[in-house]
Motif scaffolding. Structure first.
Motif: not given
Length: 206
Positions: A33-53
């Motif tokens: 859970y923590d890794r997914l949340l951390s990587e989601a923050r990074s991906a959203f910061a880099e690519h926006g909230t449409d980043a690939s899940l």
């Protein structure tokens, strides 16, 4: 939503689904859970909230099925990502309830809302889309924020500095729109403040 994966469109979790709370997890599940949340923050910061899940899951070192077990849909993941900012906004609203100038306190809180909504490209648009949708997982954040803003608005209205016909739902939609305008105009860092100033002028009781 643009960029949604085939897993999302296939119905992994309804719009009302909410993320699993980490305190109820086993240690290995909590790490995922923590890794997914951390990587989601990074991906959203880099690519926006449409980043690939799928990319979020890959970066976290888990399968896409694991991501969906924790976050049944994109809004559930966005809700978890935005939860810390929402907590900051709720704390700030309680502090501002004691400010000497109710209208200025309301506008100051709205400015902080703009700042938090602008942390990830696309977040302001997502918040706008669920403003009146209580079935979305993002409502876990937007509901308490609406209540907090409503308290600040009511105090300003009671003080006679904000018109009685102003509704918190409309005001939050306007704030999200300002955040979106600022996001779309990165070369004008003063835009949000100018728009909020115009909002203040429109809020004041004549």
């Amino acid at each position: 939503m643009v960029g949604a994966t085939s897993h999302e469109s296939a119905g992994h979790g309804s719009a009302a689904a909410t993320p699993v709370q980490p305190r109820a997890m086993r240690a290995d599940a909590r790490r995922n859970y923590d890794r997914l949340l951390s990587e989601a923050r990074s991906a959203f910061a880099e690519h926006g909230t449409d980043a690939s899940l799928e990319d979020v899951a890959r970066r976290a070192g888990v399968g896409i099925g694991t991501l969906y077990r924790h976050f049944p849909n994109r809004d559930a993941l966005l809700s978890a990502v935005f939860e810390e900012a929402a907590g900051d906004l709720l704390t700030r609203s309680r502090e501002l309830l004691h400010a000497p100038e109710p209208c200025a306190a309301l506008v100051k809180w709205l400015r902080e809302m703009v700042t938090h909504a602008g942390e990830y490209r696309g977040l302001a648009r997502s918040l706008m889309s669920v403003s009146y949708d209580t079935t979305s997982a993002l409502a876990r954040c937007s509901g308490p924020i609406r209540e907090a803003g409503g308290a600040l608005l009511a105090r300003a209205q009671e003080a006679g500095t904000v018109r009685k016909d102003v509704a918190i739902g409309d005001l939050l939609q306007l704030t999200h729109a300002i955040a979106l305008a600022a996001e779309e105009t990165p070369g004008d860092p003063e835009l949000a403040d100018r728009l909020l100033y115009l909002t203040l002028r429109g809020l004041k009781d004549s």
